[in-house]
Design an enzyme around this catalytic site. Structure first.
Site, mmCIF file in Angstrom:
data_model
loop_
_atom_site.group_PDB
_atom_site.id
_atom_site.type_symbol
_atom_site.label_atom_id
_atom_site.label_comp_id
_atom_site.label_asym_id
_atom_site.label_seq_id
_atom_site.Cartn_x
_atom_site.Cartn_y
_atom_site.Cartn_z
ATOM 1 N N ILE A 1 20.183 7.551 20.446
ATOM 2 C CA ILE A 1 19.668 8.525 21.401
ATOM 3 C C ILE A 1 18.748 7.841 22.409
ATOM 4 O O ILE A 1 18.122 6.823 22.096
ATOM 5 C CB ILE A 1 18.928 9.675 20.655
ATOM 6 C CG1 ILE A 1 18.664 10.861 21.566
ATOM 7 C CG2 ILE A 1 17.654 9.168 19.976
ATOM 8 C CD1 ILE A 1 18.206 12.116 20.817
ATOM 9 N N CYS A 2 18.699 8.406 23.615
ATOM 10 C CA CYS A 2 17.744 7.967 24.635
ATOM 11 C C CYS A 2 17.243 9.231 25.338
ATOM 12 O O CYS A 2 17.221 10.301 24.736
ATOM 13 C CB CYS A 2 18.370 6.965 25.607
ATOM 14 S SG CYS A 2 19.691 7.635 26.639
ATOM 15 N N GLN A 3 16.855 9.139 26.600
ATOM 16 C CA GLN A 3 16.350 10.315 27.305
ATOM 17 C C GLN A 3 17.474 11.261 27.711
ATOM 18 O O GLN A 3 17.365 12.459 27.547
ATOM 19 C CB GLN A 3 15.550 9.891 28.545
ATOM 20 C CG GLN A 3 14.853 11.038 29.257
ATOM 21 C CD GLN A 3 13.739 11.654 28.424
ATOM 22 O OE1 GLN A 3 13.052 10.955 27.684
ATOM 23 N NE2 GLN A 3 13.566 12.954 28.519
ATOM 24 N N THR B 1 17.027 13.101 24.379
ATOM 25 C CA THR B 1 15.844 13.868 24.007
ATOM 26 C C THR B 1 15.534 14.969 25.004
ATOM 27 O O THR B 1 14.891 15.958 24.661
ATOM 28 C CB THR B 1 14.598 12.966 23.853
ATOM 29 O OG1 THR B 1 14.394 12.248 25.064
ATOM 30 C CG2 THR B 1 14.751 11.999 22.702
#
Length: 98
Positions: A62-64, A90
């Site tokens: 996961i990242c932004q 996120t």
């Protein structure tokens, strides 16, 4: 071909337990709020540190928003890891961040 999962489906998996979630955002981004249970492995440190991941396990990355995690997934797949990209990142998380 990179596997993808929606944030809603990830939340179901996390509630059931047993998910290895890796956040590839930078340390300051991670510190400002991350999905509960995620470990931080910044993309900027990836080449030096990806070996810390166990090839016998599967990982959700996961990242932004999903772009950096897609890059990480493509790299890890080439290295023989079982990875799934979290689409939306996120920013799409519908709960509290730690």
């Amino acid at each position: 071909m990179t596997k993808n999962i929606s944030i809603a489906d990830l939340q179901v998996l996390l509630a059931a337990g047993g998910v290895n979630l890796v956040d590839v955002r930078e340390a300051d981004e991670y510190a400002s709020g991350h999905v509960p249970g995620a470990t931080n492995l910044p993309l900027s440190d990836f080449l030096e540190r990806y070996g810390e991941l166990d090839k016998e396990k599967s990982y959700h990355i996961i990242c932004q928003s999903g772009a950096r995690s897609a890059q990480a997934c493509a790299f890890l797949e080439e290295e023989g890891y079982d990875v799934t990209n979290v689409a939306g990142g996120t920013s799409a998380w519908m709960g509290d961040l730690e």
